[in-house]
Every structure is written in C-alpha cells, then in structure tokens.
Design a protein around this motif. Structure first.
Motif, mmCIF file in Angstrom:
data_model
loop_
_atom_site.group_PDB
_atom_site.id
_atom_site.type_symbol
_atom_site.label_atom_id
_atom_site.label_comp_id
_atom_site.label_asym_id
_atom_site.label_seq_id
_atom_site.Cartn_x
_atom_site.Cartn_y
_atom_site.Cartn_z
ATOM 1 N N ARG A 558 21.497 -15.740 -12.087
ATOM 2 C CA ARG A 558 22.060 -15.626 -13.436
ATOM 3 C C ARG A 558 23.574 -15.459 -13.381
ATOM 4 N NH1 ARG A 558 17.584 -11.562 -16.321
ATOM 5 N NH2 ARG A 558 15.977 -13.186 -16.635
ATOM 6 N N GLU A 559 24.067 -14.739 -12.369
ATOM 7 C CA GLU A 559 25.526 -14.559 -12.248
ATOM 8 C C GLU A 559 26.210 -15.888 -11.946
ATOM 9 O OE1 GLU A 559 28.848 -12.343 -12.714
ATOM 10 O OE2 GLU A 559 26.792 -11.566 -12.858
ATOM 11 N N LEU A 560 25.601 -16.699 -11.056
ATOM 12 C CA LEU A 560 26.182 -18.011 -10.755
ATOM 13 C C LEU A 560 26.145 -18.934 -11.974
ATOM 14 C CD1 LEU A 560 24.662 -18.619 -7.208
ATOM 15 C CD2 LEU A 560 27.067 -18.193 -7.732
ATOM 16 N N PHE A 578 7.343 -12.907 -8.564
ATOM 17 C CA PHE A 578 8.015 -12.297 -9.710
ATOM 18 C C PHE A 578 8.687 -13.355 -10.587
ATOM 19 C CE2 PHE A 578 12.088 -10.592 -11.318
ATOM 20 C CZ PHE A 578 11.590 -9.700 -12.245
ATOM 21 N N LEU A 579 9.341 -14.317 -9.929
ATOM 22 C CA LEU A 579 10.038 -15.359 -10.699
ATOM 23 C C LEU A 579 9.035 -16.267 -11.410
ATOM 24 C CD1 LEU A 579 12.844 -16.369 -8.162
ATOM 25 C CD2 LEU A 579 12.969 -14.742 -10.060
ATOM 26 N N SER A 580 7.862 -16.495 -10.797
ATOM 27 C CA SER A 580 6.861 -17.346 -11.429
ATOM 28 C C SER A 580 6.338 -16.730 -12.712
ATOM 29 C CB SER A 580 5.713 -17.603 -10.459
ATOM 30 O OG SER A 580 6.191 -18.218 -9.290
ATOM 31 N N LEU A 581 6.185 -15.378 -12.724
ATOM 32 C CA LEU A 581 5.682 -14.718 -13.921
ATOM 33 C C LEU A 581 6.684 -14.777 -15.067
ATOM 34 C CD1 LEU A 581 4.007 -11.588 -12.278
ATOM 35 C CD2 LEU A 581 2.893 -13.649 -13.147
ATOM 36 N N MET A 582 7.961 -14.925 -14.738
ATOM 37 C CA MET A 582 8.981 -14.987 -15.790
ATOM 38 C C MET A 582 8.807 -16.206 -16.694
ATOM 39 S SD MET A 582 12.409 -13.945 -13.760
ATOM 40 C CE MET A 582 13.316 -14.749 -15.044
ATOM 41 N N ASP A 607 15.130 -20.442 -17.746
ATOM 42 C CA ASP A 607 15.157 -18.987 -17.838
ATOM 43 C C ASP A 607 15.548 -18.610 -19.262
ATOM 44 O OD1 ASP A 607 15.263 -16.296 -17.369
ATOM 45 O OD2 ASP A 607 17.240 -16.344 -16.434
ATOM 46 N N ALA A 608 14.769 -17.713 -19.864
ATOM 47 C CA ALA A 608 14.995 -17.361 -21.270
ATOM 48 C C ALA A 608 16.300 -16.595 -21.469
ATOM 49 C CB ALA A 608 13.815 -16.536 -21.802
ATOM 50 N N VAL A 615 11.916 -22.660 -10.541
ATOM 51 C CA VAL A 615 10.793 -23.411 -9.986
ATOM 52 C C VAL A 615 9.797 -22.395 -9.459
ATOM 53 C CG1 VAL A 615 10.032 -25.077 -8.273
ATOM 54 C CG2 VAL A 615 12.220 -25.404 -9.424
ATOM 55 N N PRO A 616 8.614 -22.194 -10.110
ATOM 56 C CA PRO A 616 7.642 -21.198 -9.672
ATOM 57 C C PRO A 616 6.971 -21.597 -8.363
ATOM 58 C CG PRO A 616 7.270 -21.903 -11.953
ATOM 59 C CD PRO A 616 8.227 -22.855 -11.351
ATOM 60 N N ALA A 617 6.181 -20.622 -7.825
ATOM 61 C CA ALA A 617 5.465 -20.880 -6.578
ATOM 62 C C ALA A 617 4.308 -21.831 -6.786
ATOM 63 C CB ALA A 617 4.964 -19.565 -5.978
ATOM 64 N N GLY A 618 3.662 -21.802 -7.972
ATOM 65 C CA GLY A 618 2.564 -22.714 -8.245
ATOM 66 C C GLY A 618 1.220 -22.005 -8.246
#
Length: 707
Positions: A558-560, A578-582, A607-608, A615-618
C-alpha cells in the motif's frame, strides 16, 4: 549502502517562477476596453456588410460510380473465357478523376452550356470595376484581356469545378459552383454525362480501329493459309504419302499389320512345336498320354472306350478263371492290341503338330521377307514425311492464327454495331438545384471574424500590459511558512540493516521495528534503489509467524502504491492466506490459474483501501513452482513492483531456492532479538540466494494484523 535515513527532497519548496497577477491583468483589460470593443464592433459591421453584399454562390453535386460496365452480352469473347473482370484499383479511380478534369471534357461542357456568353465565366463581359483596374495597372492582378475568350472561360470553369474520390470507395464526386443554382446543377450533370460519353467514344474508336486492322490481317492471312495447304497436298501427291485411317500413313499401317501377322505366326509355330515335343516325350517314356489333342481325338476316344471294356471283362473273368485260361489270354491280347492302336494314333497326331509347326515357320519366313520389304519402303519415305510434317505444321500454325483473328474480327464487328458501348462508370446521384448558398456562410463568417478580432485585441492588450510590467510581481513572500515537508521526510526513518553491510547486531543497531514510519522509509528506499529489470520484486518472509509477514507485505504494498507505482501483492502463504481473505472467500488465485480453472485476468483483484492489486493463493491447493514463477514473471511485465508474501521460511532447500529465484530483494520479519540464531540464519540464507538488499524487521502478529 544509503539507507532510508538519507535526506529526501522536501515538498515543492518555494516558488522559483514568476506568477501572474490575474486580477491585475483583468484591470488592464478593463482599462483598455474601448481598444477591444471598437475593433470588435467594426469587424462585426464589416463582416455583416460583406456577407450581405456578396453575391451568393450555390453548389450542386453529382456522383459517379467507377465500375466495369461490360455484361455477358457486350463483353468481348476473349474476356468471357478469361475469368473474372480486372479489379478496379485506386490508381484507376484517380485516373478517372483526371479525365473528368481534362480540357476535352471542359471544352465540350462549355460549348453545350454556352458558357462564353455568361459574364460569370468571361471577365470581359462584366461591368467596369475600378478597383480591379487599378490592381491590373499596378501589376497586382492579371489582365484577362491578354487571354483568348476560350482561355478565360476555361479558367473560370476549372475554378468552379471540383472532382475528387470519396474516401475508401470507387465513387467520384463532381461539384460545380455558380451564382445561378440552376446552372450549377446543370453543369454538374453535364460534366458527368460528358465524362461517360467520352469513355464510350473512346471505346467506339478503339473498336473501329481494331476492326479495320483485323480485316486487312484476315484477308492476307487467308491467302497464306490457302497457299500453305496447297503445298502440303501437292507434296503428298508427289511423294505418294497418303494417309489412311487414324491419321497415319499407309506405310506405317502396313508395317503394323505385318508385325502383328508375324507375331501371330511365331506364336502358332511355338505352340505347335511345344505340344509336339511334349507328346513325343510321353510316347518315348511310355507314360499315359494326358493331352487335350489326344483326348479330344474321336478315334482315340473310341479306342479308349474299347480298352476300358476289355479291362472290365478281364477283371470280371480273372475272378473266376486262372491266368492261363484261354479267355484270359484272349482278353490280354485284345488289351495289348488296343494299346498299340492308341499309340499309333498318338504318333499320327504328333506328326500333324510337327507339320503345323513347320507350316507356321514357313509363314513366319515369308512374313519376315514382306516386313523387310515394307521397312525399306518406310525408310525411303521417312525423309519425305519429315518434309511433309514441316509443311503441315506451317499450314496448321497459319490456320490457327487465322481462326483467332477471325474470332476477334467477328467480335469487334459485333461491338462496332452496338448503339452505345457501356462505359466504365455510371451516374448514381444526379445533381439537384440547391437553394442554400454554399458561400458565404453568413452566421459562421460573422462569428469567426468578430470573435477573432476580439481575441486578437485582447491578446494585444495583455501583451502590452505584460511588457509594461504592471500586472506581474515576484512571488516573494507568497509562501509565508516553511516548505511543506514530504510525508517520508516528516518521519525520521530508522536505520535498516541490509545485505552487503555488517550484520545489525555487530554494529550495535537493533533490528528495525515494523512501524508505519519504518515501512514508509523502506518503501522509499526500494523506490530509490536500482532496478535493472524494470520491476522491483520484493520477497516478504517471516522466521516464525507468517501472519506478521503478511501484514508487513500488505503495508509495504500500500505504501508503494501511494507513491504512484503500479503494485501487485502475491499471496504465497497457504497456511494463513491473510491477503486472500482480503479479496473475498473463494476468490480465484494462483492454484486456480495453475490448474486451468481460471484465466490470468481472473486471478487479479483490487484492494479496497489502496490502488494496489492482489493475487490470492487460490482454492485448489499448492500450485507448482514452475507455474508460480511463470505467473510472477508475467506480473513483472505489467507492474512496477511485485510484493511476494511468502509466510514462514520453508525448511526445504528446493522450495526456498524457488522463492529466492522469483525475487530481487527481501524483507525478513522476525520476532526475536538481533542475536537470535534463526534470524541470523534467515538473513544469511537470503543473502546467499543472491537477494539484495535484505532488510530485517521486528514485528508481532498482533501488531501487524492491527496495522
């Protein structure tokens, strides 16, 4: 290595350019309002008077389609059998445009419309114009009286005529301008009609010239054919080279017949000799004679029947009588007698076959002598036949040429009798009388002249004001406070331990705490660092808790993205995800792409809370290392930064090497102290894998989830 603690340029700084005082410019324009209003009103009045007094010009348009006008009934015979018509290309259409603009068409149109009697086309017939006379006297205008009447009319004609090809089509637009709307429409239609008539006249002229030329050629060639065929027949009669059936000479036919007779006689001779030799062998060896010639003989058939009867009686009597009985002796004598008679008849048949073979041989000799004689005759006639074939080929060539010319002559004569040959164009839209002037356009002309004059006057006023220096001032003091600090500069970035420097605990520096300020400094360092591949690929990995690594990866991404870079987060942590659940439960990810269940565009989500992508894990288990590397490489071609959230450092060396090969730098998220062996081991493994820089951050899972 320069860490995040290096000085970052702060904000925009003070203004270094001269700003315009818009209020001062407005006051200057208002002060010179008369200098703007007067020219504007003058332009308004002048343009209104000009468009009102100007004689209106009307425009009419006719359209022509360029195409092959030949039909199956008017097309030449050679074109009918030649396949498709020739395609009409761009150059052909442009050539037709030039034909429309030709002087021949212009002369015909001018004569039919009697343009020489109209003052609009002949300046010599117009009323006296003193202004124009002055310009002519000063040499600024051309004197029309120096040209002939035809030249004056044609010049005016070409000034009013416009012909062009309609874009991406085979249509030609013909436009004609005139003060008389009826004349404009009539002239446009007349130009189209004269253009088509010129094409038809050209075709008629070509056809007539071709007919005249072909007529003379046909007469001369007909005489040549008669002479050539006469020479062929005369030579044939002198050389006695008559032709039989199948268009072959009599000598050749005789040779073929004699050869066939010789072949038949030799076959007959060979057949008789073979059968006689076989029968002779049967008789000599005493074997039973089983041959068609023997068995088919009527005498031998009766003898065999008698022999069979004697053998039957002998067998019957032998059962009751002894071998010395007179009846048995009699039957034995009859059997021997019948065998002798059968042998005698067989020898007669053999002699008959041998005689037949000799007769066939004699016939072969006679036919061979006949063949030799025919060969001698054929040899004598071969040279004469060569000369005859030469004469026949010459006659045939002339005959074929005559037939071709006759077909063309008949075709040209038939086309010459047509009332009107089809042109290669036709009118698809005739010009109509227009009641709306094409020039001048009153309202647009008045608006353009008036607004243009007003803008020109304002420009002059503003330029003079700027040159005078009234409305501008230096922007000194406009920035009363200090420069707004940059977001990264406002945060004192802690030092970062990186590969290539002494390890952090050896220089007495603690690991970097994973705070928003330190992550911002880390993002700035990654943005400023060298990036030869065109895309920064950062591996975020933890020594113990993968959830902490996911939080750091999310904050870094998010900072980048906030810095204006195109960023994508790739979730490689299958345990926490964690990122997939987002992005939502069950969202398509890497494993779905690897299994072919989702396309590449389906696994990229937004990303909201930022501009970065995820890109989620799947949902289909762990993807293969090759497919993961392929996906990361593809993402690197579309994004400026790829952040890989890998969870806990894998124990397997193969898995670790595959992760290291996908990244260029790394962030190790640790929960221990600087002297913790597993932190040092993780740092050394990543450095050994070729990643640079390798930054170590301290964080807990609770803190990063809260972040």
């Amino acid at each position: 290595m320069g860490g995040a603690g290096d000085t970052v340029p702060a904000g925009r700084g003070r203004a270094s350019l001269i700003d315009l005082d818009l209020a001062g410019l407005a006051r200057a324009v208002w002060a010179a309002r008369l200098w703007i209003a007067v020219p504007t009103l003058v332009a308004l009045g002048g343009s209104f008077a000009a468009v009102t007094l100007k004689t209106p010009t009307y425009r009419s348009e006719a359209r022509i389609l360029v195409e092959n006008g030949e039909s199956a009934f008017t097309r030449p015979e050679s074109d009918r059998s030649g396949g498709e018509r020739a395609a009409i290309d761009q150059e052909t259409v442009l050539s037709q445009v030039q034909l429309i603009l030709s002087r021949d068409v212009a002369k015909a149109v001018a004569q039919k419309l009697d343009l020489a009697r109209k003052p609009e086309f002949d300046p010599a017939l117009r009323s006296f114009n003193p202004v124009r006379q002055v310009l002519i006297f000063l040499g600024l205008a051309e004197n029309p009286m120096r040209m002939t009447a035809e030249e004056r009319v044609l010049r005016s004609y070409f000034e009013k005529l416009t012909a062009f090809q309609v874009d991406k089509s085979r249509i030609i637009s013909i436009q004609f301008d005139s003060h008389d709307p009826a004349l404009a429409a009539e002239a446009a239609n007349m130009v189209a009609a004269q253009f088509i008539e010129a094409q038809q006249a050209n075709k008629r002229s070509q056809t007539r010239n071709a007919s005249q030329w072909l007529s003379g050629e046909v007469d001369g060639l007909r005489r040549k054919v008669e002479e050539a065929e006469g020479r062929v027949e005369s030579f044939r009669a002198r050389a006695n080279l008559f032709v039989g059936s199948n268009n072959t000479s009599l000598t050749a036919q005789q040779l073929a017949e004699v050869n066939s007779q010789i072949a038949a006689a030799r076959a007959q001779q060979s057949d008789a000799q073979t059968r006689a030799r076989l029968l002779r062998d049967f008789l000599r060896t005493g074997r039973p004679i089983e041959s068609g010639e023997i068995l088919n003989s009527e005498i031998i058939r009766r003898l065999n029947e008698q022999r069979a009867a004697v053998l039957a009686q002998l067998a019957e009597q032998s059962s009751t009588l002894g071998p010395r009985h007179p009846r048995i002796a009699e039957l034995q004598a009859q059997r021997v007698n019948l065998d002798g008679q059968i042998r005698t008849e067989a020898e007669k048949l053999v002699r008959v076959l041998e005689n037949d073979a000799r007769f066939a041989g004699a016939r072969v000799e006679a036919l061979q002598q006949n063949l030799d004689q025919v060969k001698r005759q054929a040899g004598e006639a071969s040279e004469q036949e060569v000369q005859l074939r030469v004469l026949e080929r010459e006659a045939k060539s002339l005959r074929d040429q005559l037939e071709t010319l006759l077909a063309r002559y008949r075709d040209a004569s038939a086309r010459d009798t047509l009332a009107a040959l089809p042109a290669d164009a036709r009118v698809i839209s005739r010009a109509l009388v227009s009641n709306v002037p094409a020039f001048p356009k009153k309202l647009p002309t008045i608006l353009v002249v008036t607004l243009g004059t007003m803008l020109l006057a304002i420009t002059v006023v503003v330029t003079l004001a700027l040159l005078a220096g009234a409305p501008v001032n230096a922007a000194e003091g406009s920035d009363t406070g200090p420069a707004a600090p940059d977001r990264l500069q406002a945060v004192e970035a802690p030092p970062l331990a990186a590969a290539g420097e002494p390890f952090m605990d050896e220089v007495g520096q603690p690991p970097v705490p994973a705070t928003p300020d330190s992550i911002a400094a880390l993002a700035h360092m990654l943005e400023a660092g060298p990036d030869d591949a065109g895309c920064r690929r950062t591996l975020v990995i933890a020594t113990r808790d993968g959830l902490a690594a996911s939080g750091v990866a999310l904050a870094l991404g998010r900072e980048l993205a906030a810095g204006g870079r195109r960023v994508v987060l790739v979730d490689l942590d299958e345990e926490n995800a964690f990122l997939s659940l987002m992005v939502g439960q069950g969202a398509a990810g890497l494993s779905d792409f690897a299994a072919g269940a989702a396309g590449f565009g389906d696994i990229i989500h937004t990303d909201a809370q930022s501009a970065c992508h995820v890109v989620p894990a799947g949902n289909l288990g762990a993807p293969g290392a090759d497919m993961t590397a392929f996906a990361v490489e593809a993402l690197s071609r579309s994004y400026e930064a790829v952040v890989l959230s890998a969870g806990v450092i894998p124990a397997e060396a193969e898995t670790f090497d595959a992760m290291g090969a996908m990244a260029g730098d790394a962030v190790v998220v640790a929960e221990g102290e600087a002297t913790d062996p597993e932190v040092r081991a993780a740092h050394d493994r990543l450095v050994g894998a070729g990643l640079k820089p390798v930054v170590v951050m301290l964080a807990t899972a609770d803190e990063m989830v809260a972040a």
